[in-house]
Design a protein around this motif. Structure first.
Motif, PDB file in Angstrom:
ATOM      1  N   LEU A  52       0.838  -1.202   0.000  1.00 13.66           N
ATOM      2  CA  LEU A  52       0.000   0.000   0.000  1.00 13.66           C
ATOM      3  C   LEU A  52       0.872   1.251   0.000  1.00 13.66           C
ATOM      4  O   LEU A  52       0.569   2.227  -0.684  1.00 13.66           O
ATOM      5  CB  LEU A  52      -0.924   0.018   1.221  1.00 13.66           C
ATOM      6  N   LYS A  68       0.299   6.592  -6.345  1.00 15.41           N
ATOM      7  CA  LYS A  68      -0.629   6.294  -7.425  1.00 15.41           C
ATOM      8  C   LYS A  68      -2.060   6.313  -6.919  1.00 15.41           C
ATOM      9  O   LYS A  68      -2.963   6.743  -7.613  1.00 15.41           O
ATOM     10  CB  LYS A  68      -0.309   4.925  -8.030  1.00 15.41           C
ATOM     11  N   ILE A  69      -2.254   5.825  -5.676  1.00 15.93           N
ATOM     12  CA  ILE A  69      -3.604   5.814  -5.118  1.00 15.93           C
ATOM     13  C   ILE A  69      -4.078   7.239  -4.853  1.00 15.93           C
ATOM     14  O   ILE A  69      -5.246   7.561  -5.082  1.00 15.93           O
ATOM     15  CB  ILE A  69      -3.657   4.930  -3.847  1.00 15.93           C
ATOM     16  N   PHE A 110      -5.148   8.630  -8.080  1.00 18.29           N
ATOM     17  CA  PHE A 110      -6.413   8.017  -8.441  1.00 18.29           C
ATOM     18  C   PHE A 110      -7.570   8.645  -7.664  1.00 18.29           C
ATOM     19  O   PHE A 110      -8.624   8.954  -8.230  1.00 18.29           O
ATOM     20  CB  PHE A 110      -6.346   6.511  -8.167  1.00 18.29           C
ATOM     21  N   ALA A 143     -11.514  -0.985 -11.598  1.00 19.05           N
ATOM     22  CA  ALA A 143     -10.368  -1.833 -11.902  1.00 19.05           C
ATOM     23  C   ALA A 143      -9.049  -1.149 -11.555  1.00 19.05           C
ATOM     24  O   ALA A 143      -8.057  -1.818 -11.286  1.00 19.05           O
ATOM     25  CB  ALA A 143     -10.373  -2.209 -13.367  1.00 19.05           C
ATOM     26  N   VAL A 144      -9.051   0.169 -11.546  1.00 19.83           N
ATOM     27  CA  VAL A 144      -7.783   0.880 -11.449  1.00 19.83           C
ATOM     28  C   VAL A 144      -7.057   0.676 -10.118  1.00 19.83           C
ATOM     29  O   VAL A 144      -5.903   0.246 -10.097  1.00 19.83           O
ATOM     30  CB  VAL A 144      -7.965   2.381 -11.771  1.00 19.83           C
ATOM     31  N   PRO A 145      -7.700   0.954  -8.946  1.00 14.26           N
ATOM     32  CA  PRO A 145      -6.949   0.751  -7.706  1.00 14.26           C
ATOM     33  C   PRO A 145      -6.514  -0.695  -7.540  1.00 14.26           C
ATOM     34  O   PRO A 145      -5.425  -0.973  -7.046  1.00 14.26           O
ATOM     35  CB  PRO A 145      -7.935   1.163  -6.609  1.00 14.26           C
ATOM     36  N   THR A 146      -7.375  -1.620  -7.957  1.00 11.59           N
ATOM     37  CA  THR A 146      -7.026  -3.031  -7.861  1.00 11.59           C
ATOM     38  C   THR A 146      -5.778  -3.327  -8.666  1.00 11.59           C
ATOM     39  O   THR A 146      -4.841  -3.975  -8.182  1.00 11.59           O
ATOM     40  CB  THR A 146      -8.184  -3.883  -8.387  1.00 11.59           C
ATOM     41  N   GLY A 147      -5.765  -2.833  -9.900  1.00 16.39           N
ATOM     42  CA  GLY A 147      -4.596  -3.053 -10.748  1.00 16.39           C
ATOM     43  C   GLY A 147      -3.336  -2.500 -10.118  1.00 16.39           C
ATOM     44  O   GLY A 147      -2.289  -3.145 -10.118  1.00 16.39           O
ATOM     45  N   ILE A 148      -3.447  -1.308  -9.543  1.00  8.57           N
ATOM     46  CA  ILE A 148      -2.279  -0.670  -8.930  1.00  8.57           C
ATOM     47  C   ILE A 148      -1.709  -1.530  -7.813  1.00  8.57           C
ATOM     48  O   ILE A 148      -0.527  -1.865  -7.806  1.00  8.57           O
ATOM     49  CB  ILE A 148      -2.669   0.725  -8.367  1.00  8.57           C
ATOM     50  N   VAL A 149      -2.577  -1.911  -6.858  1.00 10.80           N
ATOM     51  CA  VAL A 149      -2.081  -2.660  -5.705  1.00 10.80           C
ATOM     52  C   VAL A 149      -1.605  -4.045  -6.113  1.00 10.80           C
ATOM     53  O   VAL A 149      -0.574  -4.519  -5.636  1.00 10.80           O
ATOM     54  CB  VAL A 149      -3.169  -2.753  -4.612  1.00 10.80           C
ATOM     55  N   THR A 150      -2.345  -4.694  -7.029  1.00  8.79           N
ATOM     56  CA  THR A 150      -1.945  -6.038  -7.450  1.00  8.79           C
ATOM     57  C   THR A 150      -0.568  -6.005  -8.076  1.00  8.79           C
ATOM     58  O   THR A 150       0.306  -6.825  -7.748  1.00  8.79           O
ATOM     59  CB  THR A 150      -2.947  -6.594  -8.470  1.00  8.79           C
ATOM     60  N   ALA A 151      -0.349  -5.048  -8.987  1.00  8.26           N
ATOM     61  CA  ALA A 151       0.942  -4.944  -9.663  1.00  8.26           C
ATOM     62  C   ALA A 151       2.049  -4.747  -8.646  1.00  8.26           C
ATOM     63  O   ALA A 151       3.147  -5.303  -8.767  1.00  8.26           O
ATOM     64  CB  ALA A 151       0.923  -3.794 -10.659  1.00  8.26           C
ATOM     65  N   GLU A 152       1.768  -3.961  -7.598  1.00  7.72           N
ATOM     66  CA  GLU A 152       2.771  -3.662  -6.578  1.00  7.72           C
ATOM     67  C   GLU A 152       3.030  -4.881  -5.713  1.00  7.72           C
ATOM     68  O   GLU A 152       4.159  -5.176  -5.358  1.00  7.72           O
ATOM     69  CB  GLU A 152       2.261  -2.500  -5.717  1.00  7.72           C
ATOM     70  N   MET A 153       1.960  -5.604  -5.386  1.00 10.18           N
ATOM     71  CA  MET A 153       2.063  -6.729  -4.470  1.00 10.18           C
ATOM     72  C   MET A 153       2.885  -7.858  -5.066  1.00 10.18           C
ATOM     73  O   MET A 153       3.505  -8.628  -4.368  1.00 10.18           O
ATOM     74  CB  MET A 153       0.665  -7.229  -4.136  1.00 10.18           C
TER      75      MET A 153
END
Lengths: 275, 275, 275, 275
Positions: free
Chosen positions: D151, D157-158, D161, D231-241
């Motif tokens: 996070l 990025k969040i 967003f 989809a955007v916040p999900t994509g951000i965190v997933t990519a980071e995780m």
């Protein structure tokens, strides 16, 4: 949902014959048995649901009772057969599905001695879970295992996330109790927490919603926060699910390591060259 | 939505000419035909929608009837042409779009013999699906195919997930029927299951919501569980969608690099030209 | 939101001085200008919002008018300066932000000749978009570019997905019109489609919800379908966002290929060794 | 939630003894202390929640007061001990948890001099946050750190967003104010923005929902847009995780393989033992 692969049949011929029908699905009779079982579980669940509708229960009460009897007798017979054909009976009785099988039969027999109450229902509904066993046998669950494994691997992270979420909801709920305190739906802290959970999970019934401008302002912040938070569990599971690209069939025969990537040529735990 | 590439035109010149207009879009006339078709589908759908509004239907009833006639005649002519120009007519008639084309015309002709009922509507609405054919022709669907393929590849996992979800909702619904039983919205098990699905999918209409503190407590647990579950389908599709980017069959034969993108022409590790 | 990097200042010294303040933020004055601009945009938006509240407007009407005057005069001066200092004025005037700047000033000047209506509001609200320019200057938008680029790259897929979604909603809405037809909230097809969209996106206001058991059954199916569909846009954007692991600064100097992975040593398009 | 590892105990024996119990959990007494602390935090939170329910408060008022006294005395003693055993006391007092500990005690002592108001509540609720310290000590938070780190890494990025989202909601809200203006729930721009946020985050209380056909049309567009945006916040965190799984610093010095998992001891490409 532990596998029942390690159950061993008794020695007598009829036991081994029945064992193959009940616990396996590699014969025609075995498959037929599974299909009948599946149908009865679904019919049974459907009847329980219909019974709860007063209008239908009035009309078809006798038929419901009769079919419940027939199904219960079949399931009882099945339960005893399952136990009878095994060598180590305890292994099944105290397994996950053994307990489910037992619990879903109890209410029927209790109803002879006690008045039927709706609290019996939930036990009878547990039969639904038996669907998974049938599907497991019919070899339909490989993909299910991937999901369950991904959830299991990320379960600790999900618990932590839920803990964050609960504490977040409790604090936000208390805050909202201060802001909107006393207005309908925010009379007590537990009710405000209920609202906070309804909001942060984006369910949003609307049975409770902020009334004052201040309350609406806080709600907006909470919603935007919740909208960002929603990404977290998704990220966790997705990251875990990607590990599927592991080679699921390969195990290192020197150290027993099961966590082997598809593109690995050497075991990453002990350095042995993989076949 | 199977492709219609393998349809073969008849031998006569006019058949091959019409075939190119109707089934292809590589000529100007073919493109014009597609655009007219697309417009008529949209106009037709729009009219059906407006017809259902009593106020508008009263005012423009005659115009709606006339345009429905014109469009239906055009679509009938199109349907016959589609069949006429083909060598193997059955191939089209029993294809996905052949059936759609037929079904969306039926209500118009039935309405001469039977009174028009609203049940005809849904068939006429199927015309909407024809939009995909036009878009397919206009070469707009490459990206669509990626989505459909990802969904198809993960369809088994999604079925399993839905099975989990349904059984989960049934059990939770029954549990809630016990807790809130008899209160408005929880009178029967099917209604309680309806509530459970509305909650776990985070739709949350609010037409049914828990009333007792106990019910609210269970609802909170269900919501938090649902919030964690939402990650699963996302994880499944995302993991599947990612696999589409690499060329999984290609390996660089100089350095053995397997991580080769679909659009790569040279190995990114050693620079060798790929076959 | 195109960059304004390619705007060229005029020749005179004061033009170049002003240009640096207005279009850049690498001097103290430039940064101060940005901060003042940002504050005025936020204050202006805040005032417009407050103006719409009758109670506040009654009390502070005069102050609102005055501050609107002051801000509009400042923004007009800024707009003229922006044009004045440039060599190629048209480049700015017809750029994205040039149009925004113009449109957000128009209502103020129109209000001298026409009565102020609420339709002017939306234009004045466009000022909010100018926040992005300031943030862009303050070098805060690198991460924003990643998001925008990921959205742009997957925009075609998202359009297709939206098309699916709309056609799906139209057909489901029509179906529901047949099932629940005439009941409140399902009087016409457009209204039923409204319900379908509210449901499938999991918003679930509850102003319209299914009433008959049949309708509830269809709704449950729709919700479960929608719950699975929600994974698709997420999967699309996530898959696209992963491409961030591209080396964003590297371009192949032989073929101009920009799609270069972080771990690439040779251009995958022309095979040239990368620096 | 900074770690307290760098706190140093005083010199005296009893200080070092107490330090080990309070700040560590590697002894039996230390673990017991943590469990008692955890229980008291949960009991305390539970009591505050119950106190807010008038019916329960009336019945058990005396018990609530007594237990609040007992707990507050314990927490005060704990707070002083925490300070007493340290060499550098300020380090703790001004740490995150030091402030939390202090704030959650203040309302109890203030209540001797001022009448108890519900505004004290939120401070007492801050105790909940102390749960994290105990869990941290019990070594349960490794997975939590992964979440927090992901996070934190994607926080910029969040923020961007959220900025997009807020500006989007403000503009949409203003637009809706123009369309539905004056109708209940859309009387002012702030209220319309509240509706826009409720809709775009898919919470959808239903306390405010569009009434005119035009308003419903805009709402449908907003919902479909929001559905794609999710989809955007999900994509951000997933990519980071995802980046957290590999050991990013390790490279195999024999074959140069950089794709090394965190838990790997041998290179999976060439089998070399990793340092």
């Amino acid at each position: 949902m532990e596998r029942e692969h390690n159950l061993v049949p008794g020695d007598k011929l009829w036991k081994r014959f029945l064992y193959r029908i009940i616990y396996r699905s590699d014969t025609k009779l075995g498959k037929l048995f599974d299909v009948i079982l599946l149908s009865l579980i679904l019919v049974s669940t459907f009847i329980i649901m219909m019974e709860s509708v007063p209008k239908l229960d009035k009309k078809f009460h006798v038929y419901f009772i009769i079919s419940e009897w027939v199904i219960s007798v079949f399931f009882t017979a099945e339960y005893w057969s399952r136990i009878a054909v095994l060598k180590n009976k305890k292994h099944y009785i105290f397994s996950f599905f053994g307990i489910i099988d037992f619990l879903s039969l109890v209410p029927f027999y209790l109803s002879f001695f006690f008045p039927v109450t709706k609290y019996f229902l939930i036990f009878r509904m547990l039969r639904m879970l038996r669907v998974f066993r049938v599907f497991n046998l019919l070899d339909f669950m490989n993909d299910g295992t991937v999901i369950v494994r991904a959830l299991k691997n990320s379960s600790r992270k999900i618990y932590i996330f839920l803990l964050f979420l609960i504490i977040f909801s409790v604090i936000v709920g208390s805050l909202m109790f201060m802001v909107e305190g006393g207005r309908p739906g925010f009379e007590t802290i537990p009710q405000s927490i209920y609202w906070a959970v309804v909001t942060v999970t984006t369910v949003g019934y609307g049975d409770v919603s902020p009334i004052t401008p201040m309350g609406k302002f806080f709600a907006v912040i909470l919603m935007l926060a919740g909208y960002s938070i929603i990404a977290v569990p998704t990220g966790i599971v997705t990251a875990e699910m990607r590990n599927k690209r592991q080679n699921l069939e390969l195990i290192c025969d020197r150290c027993g390591n099961e966590d082997i990537d598809d593109d690995a040529r050497y075991c990453k735990q002990c350095g042995k060259k993989l076949a």
